[in-house]
Design a protein around this motif. Sequence first.
Motif, mmCIF file in Angstrom:
data_model
loop_
_atom_site.group_PDB
_atom_site.id
_atom_site.type_symbol
_atom_site.label_atom_id
_atom_site.label_comp_id
_atom_site.label_asym_id
_atom_site.label_seq_id
_atom_site.Cartn_x
_atom_site.Cartn_y
_atom_site.Cartn_z
ATOM 1 N N ILE A 23 -0.825 -7.744 25.023
ATOM 2 C CA ILE A 23 -1.358 -7.770 23.650
ATOM 3 C C ILE A 23 -0.739 -6.585 22.911
ATOM 4 O O ILE A 23 -0.898 -5.428 23.327
ATOM 5 C CB ILE A 23 -2.892 -7.668 23.636
ATOM 6 N N ARG A 24 0.004 -6.902 21.856
ATOM 7 C CA ARG A 24 0.599 -5.834 21.043
ATOM 8 C C ARG A 24 -0.305 -5.555 19.856
ATOM 9 O O ARG A 24 -0.753 -6.476 19.176
ATOM 10 C CB ARG A 24 1.976 -6.267 20.553
ATOM 11 N N VAL A 25 -0.582 -4.261 19.599
ATOM 12 C CA VAL A 25 -1.516 -3.918 18.537
ATOM 13 C C VAL A 25 -1.176 -2.539 17.991
ATOM 14 O O VAL A 25 -0.689 -1.673 18.730
ATOM 15 C CB VAL A 25 -2.972 -3.931 19.089
ATOM 16 N N GLU A 26 -1.427 -2.370 16.695
ATOM 17 C CA GLU A 26 -1.332 -1.019 16.156
ATOM 18 C C GLU A 26 -2.727 -0.421 16.252
ATOM 19 O O GLU A 26 -3.655 -0.869 15.577
ATOM 20 C CB GLU A 26 -0.876 -1.038 14.698
ATOM 21 N N ASP A 27 -2.877 0.566 17.119
ATOM 22 C CA ASP A 27 -4.171 1.226 17.279
ATOM 23 C C ASP A 27 -4.338 2.178 16.099
ATOM 24 O O ASP A 27 -3.677 3.219 16.009
ATOM 25 C CB ASP A 27 -4.180 1.984 18.615
ATOM 26 N N THR A 28 -5.204 1.815 15.154
ATOM 27 C CA THR A 28 -5.284 2.593 13.911
ATOM 28 C C THR A 28 -6.071 3.889 14.088
ATOM 29 O O THR A 28 -6.133 4.702 13.176
ATOM 30 C CB THR A 28 -5.917 1.751 12.777
ATOM 31 N N LEU A 29 -6.683 4.088 15.246
ATOM 32 C CA LEU A 29 -7.369 5.371 15.481
ATOM 33 C C LEU A 29 -6.376 6.404 16.035
ATOM 34 O O LEU A 29 -6.412 7.572 15.658
ATOM 35 C CB LEU A 29 -8.545 5.179 16.446
ATOM 36 N N SER A 30 -5.465 5.949 16.923
ATOM 37 C CA SER A 30 -4.499 6.912 17.469
ATOM 38 C C SER A 30 -3.166 6.848 16.725
ATOM 39 O O SER A 30 -2.295 7.675 16.949
ATOM 40 C CB SER A 30 -4.278 6.632 18.959
ATOM 41 N N ALA A 31 -3.031 5.861 15.827
ATOM 42 C CA ALA A 31 -1.805 5.682 15.031
ATOM 43 C C ALA A 31 -0.581 5.400 15.913
ATOM 44 O O ALA A 31 0.523 5.853 15.616
ATOM 45 C CB ALA A 31 -1.553 6.876 14.111
ATOM 46 N N ASP A 66 4.284 -13.055 26.778
ATOM 47 C CA ASP A 66 4.508 -12.859 28.210
ATOM 48 C C ASP A 66 5.831 -12.113 28.425
ATOM 49 O O ASP A 66 6.355 -12.040 29.520
ATOM 50 C CB ASP A 66 4.510 -14.196 28.964
ATOM 51 N N TRP A 67 6.355 -11.601 27.343
ATOM 52 C CA TRP A 67 7.606 -10.848 27.405
ATOM 53 C C TRP A 67 7.271 -9.428 27.865
ATOM 54 O O TRP A 67 6.567 -8.687 27.181
ATOM 55 C CB TRP A 67 8.253 -10.843 26.023
ATOM 56 N N THR A 68 7.730 -9.070 29.053
ATOM 57 C CA THR A 68 7.294 -7.798 29.642
ATOM 58 C C THR A 68 8.393 -6.738 29.535
ATOM 59 O O THR A 68 9.582 -7.042 29.497
ATOM 60 C CB THR A 68 6.927 -8.006 31.122
ATOM 61 N N MET A 69 7.947 -5.471 29.510
ATOM 62 C CA MET A 69 8.894 -4.365 29.378
ATOM 63 C C MET A 69 8.831 -3.402 30.556
ATOM 64 O O MET A 69 9.748 -2.627 30.789
ATOM 65 C CB MET A 69 8.598 -3.587 28.078
ATOM 66 N N THR A 70 7.728 -3.384 31.284
ATOM 67 C CA THR A 70 7.564 -2.423 32.377
ATOM 68 C C THR A 70 7.064 -3.177 33.612
ATOM 69 O O THR A 70 6.506 -4.282 33.489
ATOM 70 C CB THR A 70 6.496 -1.363 32.001
ATOM 71 N N GLU A 78 4.460 -2.677 35.327
ATOM 72 C CA GLU A 78 3.005 -2.950 35.292
ATOM 73 C C GLU A 78 2.638 -4.122 34.368
ATOM 74 O O GLU A 78 1.546 -4.679 34.447
ATOM 75 C CB GLU A 78 2.200 -1.695 34.909
ATOM 76 N N GLU A 79 3.589 -4.540 33.517
ATOM 77 C CA GLU A 79 3.326 -5.687 32.650
ATOM 78 C C GLU A 79 3.720 -7.014 33.323
ATOM 79 O O GLU A 79 3.377 -8.079 32.820
ATOM 80 C CB GLU A 79 4.109 -5.552 31.333
ATOM 81 N N GLU A 80 4.452 -6.918 34.437
ATOM 82 C CA GLU A 80 4.937 -8.128 35.118
ATOM 83 C C GLU A 80 3.787 -9.088 35.448
ATOM 84 O O GLU A 80 2.761 -8.663 35.988
ATOM 85 C CB GLU A 80 5.633 -7.755 36.444
ATOM 86 N N GLY A 81 3.952 -10.364 35.096
ATOM 87 C CA GLY A 81 2.961 -11.387 35.438
ATOM 88 C C GLY A 81 1.711 -11.336 34.561
ATOM 89 O O GLY A 81 0.726 -12.029 34.830
ATOM 90 N N LYS A 82 1.751 -10.497 33.550
ATOM 91 C CA LYS A 82 0.563 -10.359 32.678
ATOM 92 C C LYS A 82 0.888 -10.888 31.278
ATOM 93 O O LYS A 82 2.057 -11.100 30.930
ATOM 94 C CB LYS A 82 0.183 -8.880 32.544
ATOM 95 N N LEU A 83 -0.170 -11.022 30.508
ATOM 96 C CA LEU A 83 0.004 -11.266 29.077
ATOM 97 C C LEU A 83 -0.102 -9.910 28.396
ATOM 98 O O LEU A 83 -0.957 -9.090 28.771
ATOM 99 C CB LEU A 83 -1.104 -12.191 28.556
ATOM 100 N N ARG A 124 0.874 -1.499 23.758
ATOM 101 C CA ARG A 124 1.048 -2.760 24.489
ATOM 102 C C ARG A 124 0.036 -2.733 25.630
ATOM 103 O O ARG A 124 0.102 -1.878 26.497
ATOM 104 C CB ARG A 124 2.469 -2.858 25.059
ATOM 105 N N ILE A 125 -0.922 -3.662 25.584
ATOM 106 C CA ILE A 125 -1.968 -3.660 26.618
ATOM 107 C C ILE A 125 -1.762 -4.910 27.494
ATOM 108 O O ILE A 125 -1.934 -6.039 27.018
ATOM 109 C CB ILE A 125 -3.384 -3.713 25.982
ATOM 110 N N PRO A 126 -1.366 -4.727 28.759
ATOM 111 C CA PRO A 126 -1.207 -5.900 29.626
ATOM 112 C C PRO A 126 -2.550 -6.356 30.193
ATOM 113 O O PRO A 126 -3.348 -5.527 30.649
ATOM 114 C CB PRO A 126 -0.307 -5.362 30.758
ATOM 115 N N VAL A 127 -2.817 -7.635 30.132
ATOM 116 C CA VAL A 127 -4.089 -8.185 30.641
ATOM 117 C C VAL A 127 -3.834 -9.502 31.375
ATOM 118 O O VAL A 127 -2.794 -10.144 31.176
ATOM 119 C CB VAL A 127 -5.111 -8.446 29.498
ATOM 120 N N ASP A 128 -4.814 -9.894 32.197
ATOM 121 C CA ASP A 128 -4.702 -11.175 32.906
ATOM 122 C C ASP A 128 -5.236 -12.338 32.066
ATOM 123 O O ASP A 128 -4.845 -13.487 32.264
ATOM 124 C CB ASP A 128 -5.514 -11.125 34.211
#
Length: 664
Positions: free
Chosen positions: A484-492, A471-475, A477-482, A496-500
Amino acid sequence: MTQGNGTEIRIGVYICHCGVNIAGTIDVKAVAEAAGKLPNVAIARTYKYMCSDPGQELIISDIAEHQLNRIVVAACSPNLHEATFRGAMERAGINPYYFQMVNIREHGSWVHTDPVAATEKAKDQVRAAVARVVHHKPLERKRLAVNQSVLVVGGGIAGITAALDLAKSGKRVYLVEREPSIGGHMAKYDKTFPTLDCAACILTPKMSEVREHPNITLWTYSEVTEVAGHIGKFKVKVRRKPRYIDEELCVGCMDCVSACVFKEPKFEDEFNEGLGKRKPIYMPFPQAVPPVVTIDPETCLKFRTGKCKAPCETVCDRKAVDFNQTERIEEIEVGAVIIATGFKTFDATRLPLYGYGIYPNVYTSLEVERLVNSSGPTGGEIVCRDGRKPKSIGIIHCVGSRDKKTNRWCSRVCCMYSLKLAHLLREHTGADVYQFYIDMRCPGKGYDEFYEKLLDEGIQMIRGRAAEVTDWTMTPEEEGKLVIRVEDTLSAYVRRIPVDMVVLSVGLEPAEGADEIRRMFNISCSKEGFFLEKHPKLAPVETATAGVFIAGCCQGPKDIPDTVAQAGAAAAQAMALLDKGYVEMEPNTAYINADHCSGCKSCIPLCPYHAISFNEATGKAEINEALCSGCGTCVASCPSGSITQNLFEDAQIFSEIDEVLSYV
Ligand code: SF4
Ligand code: SF4
């Protein structure tokens, strides 16, 4: 040399070419010539394929023509063809245990490259077999009658299918389920992939069929506690836990539930994965089978304080509430057992990096199954624990699967159920749905097409194992969201994908209590804890214990179609056993010479098949032939040498060893 009745011992020796499998390396003619010069050998031949019909006919006609009374075949593994040649001997009218098979393929031609040395080794093997077979004795297979009932342990879709298949074929079935209702995990699902049939619509008619079938005795809220006996005649004890309701009287009207002093449901509802509440007196779900209520003594005031006036009891016209009910033990005898104890899902709190149990809006897949279900705790409305309707949802695959830190195995169903949940969540909420996957595994009928369909529906696929949920936000648009941090191996890129809402696709593990069941039925398990089949390809529903079969996820993770198919196969195996009416026991069992047995009991704990008991009256140990598997452990352990094993007697083994070691 003569045998007991004074007739001359006459041995026939047959060396198989096995095409070029053996003859390509071993000089089979030279082996036959050497065998022909051995004592007691009346004839020694080679043939291209000894196991073929002409090969067997050759043995049969030689037995008649040359008055053979012992046979040695040097060919492939006894596992493959020992029974074939014993059958030929029976057809020729001689005892099939006057036979010894030598493996010159797997132990010879396939493992040696030097033809000369391989041929010499084959001669040694044949010489040893000839010396051994002289000491063989005639043995008889014993027949045991098979009880015409089957026990099915576990009332999920596997157990239900097996029980119904058996019952419809006229067999008597005892179906034992530890929960208050049958149905298993499938009863919790909303839709099934890839066809999106309503799970309850296809399952509940089968549950009702179980209840109504006259050949099925259904014991829910019950557990197997003790198993004795053997194939054809298992003696089983089943503990029937008190549900404090008379099942015969209760009609499931729910008047008692309404009358309960707890006006509102207050306690964690296990069927709804804790997302809903229930009262101390409850029915797990409306279509439960049997349709009777259960009282939970842990939460019932009458049990906890003794002070409740128990309006549930008063209101029940049928007098079905019985606070004095006690545990009962049922004892049954069955000819076969089918174990279908299912699975449990991975405990997501073991991976705190995904925030389950830390952030309220992180759910397991099974919880979401209940959320999307119209008979679930929210009536099918997708509302997060914090009351928000999610506009974005992330589904993380392989939680507790394909992971060195937790479980290494692939749980086989999570890719597909994640796609199904993505479809349902999008349908219910219109939210943006992201899937975080390592790779998509969709190998079933119509599965890949379902995946393609989901791509068309706009589900976003991000290839990469999610690193964390925070729940540590950086922008803004991430406020109040969870996030998900991921290495997207297709785009390399690291994204950080914020979701509810986050859904964890938890893997499948052996069910609670699987180890206890395994010990009771004396079956093995893989290192993961799933029950082990007798052979992964050729005997996938049999176990090492004759007469005990396995079906469904207790054997390993699988989807519903595979589970149903396997349950049908297990039922068919049990039916074949019962229909035959008897089992033939191989006679290579051990027996105790009572005159020599000192009663020291040292053999008893060593027998892995629990075949040895102590006779208090005689002061001697006894072996139950039906349970003995001929492993030989007791023979080696007996300090007074009182145990002998058929087909592995000292004279037979020592003569074999002498010849192998002798210099010719
Ligand atoms: S116990 Fe009595 S009141 Fe309660 S559901 Fe059964 S029949 Fe109805
Ligand atoms: S089935 Fe799919 S989601 Fe499940 S463990 Fe295997 S790869 Fe991961």
